[in-house]
Design an enzyme around this catalytic site. Structure first.
Site, PDB file in Angstrom:
ATOM      1  N   SER A  23     -15.990 -12.743  21.190  1.00 26.66           N
ATOM      2  CA  SER A  23     -15.231 -13.197  19.741  1.00 26.66           C
ATOM      3  C   SER A  23     -16.447 -14.023  18.213  1.00 26.66           C
ATOM      4  O   SER A  23     -15.697 -14.145  17.703  1.00 26.66           O
ATOM      5  CB  SER A  23     -14.408 -14.558  19.667  1.00 26.66           C
ATOM      6  OG  SER A  23     -14.845 -15.913  20.648  1.00 26.66           O
ATOM      7  N   ASN A 110     -11.705 -24.490  25.920  1.00 28.75           N
ATOM      8  CA  ASN A 110     -10.616 -24.208  25.315  1.00 28.75           C
ATOM      9  C   ASN A 110      -9.505 -25.492  24.851  1.00 28.75           C
ATOM     10  O   ASN A 110      -8.978 -25.176  23.319  1.00 28.75           O
ATOM     11  CB  ASN A 110      -9.691 -24.277  27.190  1.00 28.75           C
ATOM     12  CG  ASN A 110      -9.580 -23.622  27.478  1.00 28.75           C
ATOM     13  OD1 ASN A 110     -10.950 -22.271  27.491  1.00 28.75           O
ATOM     14  ND2 ASN A 110      -9.666 -22.993  28.606  1.00 28.75           N
ATOM     15  N   HIS A 156      23.334  -7.417  -8.776  1.00 29.18           N
ATOM     16  CA  HIS A 156      22.868  -6.387  -8.808  1.00 29.18           C
ATOM     17  C   HIS A 156      22.515  -4.872 -10.058  1.00 29.18           C
ATOM     18  O   HIS A 156      22.134  -3.905  -9.530  1.00 29.18           O
ATOM     19  CB  HIS A 156      24.153  -5.693  -8.445  1.00 29.18           C
ATOM     20  CG  HIS A 156      25.442  -6.043  -7.764  1.00 29.18           C
ATOM     21  ND1 HIS A 156      26.399  -5.764  -6.531  1.00 29.18           N
ATOM     22  CD2 HIS A 156      26.430  -7.170  -8.154  1.00 29.18           C
ATOM     23  CE1 HIS A 156      26.623  -6.996  -5.647  1.00 29.18           C
ATOM     24  NE2 HIS A 156      27.159  -7.722  -6.889  1.00 29.18           N
ATOM     25  N   SER A 277      -5.055   5.747 -15.523  1.00 28.57           N
ATOM     26  CA  SER A 277      -4.778   6.834 -14.739  1.00 28.57           C
ATOM     27  C   SER A 277      -6.174   7.959 -14.554  1.00 28.57           C
ATOM     28  O   SER A 277      -6.716   8.071 -15.713  1.00 28.57           O
ATOM     29  CB  SER A 277      -3.355   7.467 -14.725  1.00 28.57           C
ATOM     30  OG  SER A 277      -3.737   9.226 -14.392  1.00 28.57           O
ATOM     31  N   LYS A 283      -1.988   6.156 -19.252  1.00 27.41           N
ATOM     32  CA  LYS A 283      -1.223   5.116 -17.977  1.00 27.41           C
ATOM     33  C   LYS A 283      -1.988   4.020 -18.374  1.00 27.41           C
ATOM     34  O   LYS A 283      -2.860   4.000 -18.270  1.00 27.41           O
ATOM     35  CB  LYS A 283      -1.473   5.825 -16.568  1.00 27.41           C
ATOM     36  CG  LYS A 283      -0.604   6.879 -16.852  1.00 27.41           C
ATOM     37  CD  LYS A 283       1.033   6.238 -16.338  1.00 27.41           C
ATOM     38  CE  LYS A 283       2.233   6.861 -15.237  1.00 27.41           C
ATOM     39  NZ  LYS A 283       1.695   6.489 -14.867  1.00 27.41           N
ATOM     40  N   GLU A 290       0.884  -4.211  -7.758  1.00 28.08           N
ATOM     41  CA  GLU A 290       1.933  -3.058  -6.559  1.00 28.08           C
ATOM     42  C   GLU A 290       1.026  -3.530  -5.232  1.00 28.08           C
ATOM     43  O   GLU A 290       1.817  -4.070  -4.783  1.00 28.08           O
ATOM     44  CB  GLU A 290       1.908  -1.847  -6.842  1.00 28.08           C
ATOM     45  CG  GLU A 290       2.590  -1.300  -7.704  1.00 28.08           C
ATOM     46  CD  GLU A 290       2.067  -0.358  -9.085  1.00 28.08           C
ATOM     47  OE1 GLU A 290       1.573   0.418  -8.114  1.00 28.08           O
ATOM     48  OE2 GLU A 290       2.738   0.773  -9.626  1.00 28.08           O
ATOM     49  N   GLN A 322      -7.218 -15.491  22.120  1.00 23.25           N
ATOM     50  CA  GLN A 322      -7.997 -15.690  20.687  1.00 23.25           C
ATOM     51  C   GLN A 322      -8.079 -14.329  20.354  1.00 23.25           C
ATOM     52  O   GLN A 322      -8.625 -14.460  18.831  1.00 23.25           O
ATOM     53  CB  GLN A 322      -9.707 -14.881  22.316  1.00 23.25           C
ATOM     54  CG  GLN A 322     -10.638 -14.056  21.604  1.00 23.25           C
ATOM     55  CD  GLN A 322     -12.222 -14.300  22.507  1.00 23.25           C
ATOM     56  OE1 GLN A 322     -12.388 -14.438  22.477  1.00 23.25           O
ATOM     57  NE2 GLN A 322     -12.208 -12.578  21.995  1.00 23.25           N
TER      58      GLN A 322
HETATM   59  N1  ARG Z   1     -13.400 -17.481  21.979  1.00 20.31           N
HETATM   60  C1  ARG Z   1     -12.595 -18.136  22.586  1.00 20.31           C
HETATM   61  C2  ARG Z   1     -10.462 -17.774  22.201  1.00 20.31           C
HETATM   62  O1  ARG Z   1     -11.021 -17.419  20.733  1.00 20.31           O
HETATM   63  C3  ARG Z   1     -12.712 -19.154  23.147  1.00 20.31           C
HETATM   64  C4  ARG Z   1     -12.577 -20.367  24.439  1.00 20.31           C
HETATM   65  C5  ARG Z   1     -12.547 -19.610  25.341  1.00 20.31           C
HETATM   66  N2  ARG Z   1     -12.117 -20.628  26.893  1.00 20.31           N
HETATM   67  C6  ARG Z   1     -12.587 -19.402  28.094  1.00 20.31           C
HETATM   68  N3  ARG Z   1     -12.392 -20.444  28.904  1.00 20.31           N
HETATM   69  N4  ARG Z   1     -12.370 -18.252  28.303  1.00 20.31           N
HETATM   70  O2  ARG Z   1      -9.977 -18.145  22.477  1.00 20.31           O
END
Ligand code: ARG
Length: 470
Positions: A23, A110, A156, A277, A283, A290, A322
């Site tokens: 990640s 975690n 409307h 444009s 334009k 938009e 993740q």
């Molecule tokens: N990269 C993980 C996430 O974004 C971090 C937590 C990882 N924990 C694990 N038990 N692999 O959630």
């Protein structure tokens, strides 16, 4: 790839699997949160006698040097690591040696990632609040200048009753005021610290979670470790709040696009917020409006994605979570960009006030007021409605407005009409008579403007938008 968990493995992770699992390419954005969270953790470990003073000092100095080096560009966050947590820890150990290996005592990735995300989101929520307030300031400024600028109000998409530009802008002010208060709610609800929840079941070390929470500017620690590591409600709430806010911006953009069209010409977008444009030299297109309208879909997508990601997850942490990051980062970046662009576009827009008022002269926008005139002179509303309906039919046939009829013509349809009907159906009267709070009459509008000014002043004096809480 450098990992934190080699011990129980006898084989290398498959290259594709390891890339798929990593990640760092996106969680590197919270290096600062990760380091500041680690510093608070280490201070708490020392306070509880889990680390020696010497170790605490070395770790904090090491972490601070990593932060400095990342910020100066001396240290690059590369994809060699699985995630930002591994990157920081590995760098720390490389810099300070043995004591660096103690950083992760009483912590899991975690609760660490839950903390980092909360710290990141918390400051983004404040930044978003600040940007919404900026836009509200812009709207209030327009309101102050246009309490007497008459324009048509629609239902409307048909001209309905006259209103003022201040009143119209006030409707959007209300929407953004709700968006602002939703962001404040989210902040309040999410501001509890998950650190110390460990992997899922707390830890056996005598952590002082209240102290860590205080150091990081939280109201207190979270109260259930299973929930702490698996709660992403605040992201869902934020995506929902941002979706609503984008919907408001999108509706506003839709009006701006219409008002800027050749048919309406109620406004003229500034050259600096318009595009041309490649083929049609005449334009001047409202591309920014938009695009903001278009980007709304992206933010809705983030809301649906995160809801879907979370819906089947058993307690507690699962790697699915993740997936919360890229889409939430993208939605926040998108919403912030749109707020800035929209405020800039609005502040440079020219309002063609004569054209707005002139537009009220067609479409029988004063018909309700003609009916009210009859009611005020003793006619029952239902009968008055019928009489004015006949007036309108007569005028359509003659291609004139109600105010162009002679008194004789009025009287032919109802003898109740007198000379004062012209005054009663003038646009100014139509607007001025709508005096109840929330209505466009300038007296009511000025009262609302005072309340809005107070609202913005309350947050102006509030320094949370410029100060970091950790
Ligand atoms: N990269 C993980 C996430 O974004 C971090 C937590 C990882 N924990 C694990 N038990 N692999 O959630």
């Amino acid at each position: 790839m450098a990992q934190l968990w080699g011990g129980r493995f006898t084989k290398e992770t498959n290259k594709l699997a390891s890339d798929f699992n990593a990640s760092i390419s996106f969680d590197k954005r919270f290096y600062e949160q990760d380091i500041k969270g680690s510093i608070a953790h280490v201070m708490m470990l020392r306070k509880q006698g889990i680390l020696l003073d010497e170790e605490k000092k070395e770790i904090i100095a090491g972490l601070e040097s990593i932060l400095r080096d990342v910020e100066s560009g001396k240290l690059e966050i590369t994809n060699k690591f699985e995630d930002i947590h591994s990157f920081v820890e590995a760098n720390l150990i490389e810099r300070i040696g043995e004591s660096g290996k103690k950083l992760h005592t009483g912590r899991s990735r975690n609760d660490q990632v839950a903390l980092d995300m909360k710290l990141y989101i918390r400051s983004e929520v404040l930044a978003l609040e600040g940007l919404v307030l900026e836009l509200m300031r812009e709207l209030l400024d327009i309101m102050k200048h246009h309490t007497e600028t008459i324009m048509p109000g629609f239902t409307h998409m048909q001209k309905a009753q006259p209103t003022t530009l201040a009143h119209y802008m006030g409707a959007y002010f209300e929407m953004f005021k709700r968006d602002h208060s939703r962001l404040q709610d989210i902040y309040k609800r999410m501001n509890t610290c998950p650190l110390g929840a460990g992997a899922l079941a707390g830890t056996t070390y005598p952590l002082d979670r209240k102290y860590t929470a205080e150091l990081l500017g939280f109201d207190g620690p979270t109260l259930n470790s299973l929930d702490s590591v698996s709660d992403r409600d605040y992201l869902i709430e934020l995506m929902s709040a941002l979706s609503t806010m984008m919907m408001h911006l999108s509706r506003f953009c839709e009006e701006i696009i219409l008002w800027n069209s050749n048919e309406y010409q109620f406004i003229e977008l500034d050259d600096s917020y318009s595009t041309g444009s490649s083929i049609m030299p005449q334009k001047k297109n409202p591309d920014i409006a938009e695009l903001i309208r278009g980007k709304t879909g992206r933010v809705y997508g983030a809301l649906i994605s995160i809801l879907t990601t979370m819906k089947g997850l058993p307690l507690a942490y699962n790697k699915d979570m993740q997936e919360d990051k890229e889409l939430v980062f993208d939605a926040i970046d998108t919403a912030k960009g749109c707020l800035v662009l929209f405020a800039g576009m609005l502040s440079t827009t020219k309002f063609c006030t004569e054209r707005m008022e002139a537009s009220c002269l067609s479409g029988f926008i004063n018909a309700t007021d003609a009916a009210d005139y009859l009611v005020n002179n003793g006619v029952a509303f239902r009968d008055a409605h019928e009489i004015v309906g006949r007036l309108v039919l007569y005028c359509i046939d003659k291609e004139i407005g109600l105010e162009d009829m002679s008194l004789e013509e009025f009287k032919e349809i109802s003898p109740v009409f007198e000379e004062d009907i012209y005054e009663a159906i003038s646009l100014k009267t139509c607007v001025n008579k709508r005096k109840t709070i929330g209505a466009p009459g300038p007296a009511a509008m000025n009262r609302v403007i005072e309340l809005y000014t107070e609202y913005l002043e309350e947050f102006h004096s509030f320094d949370r938008y410029s100060v970091k809480t950790y």
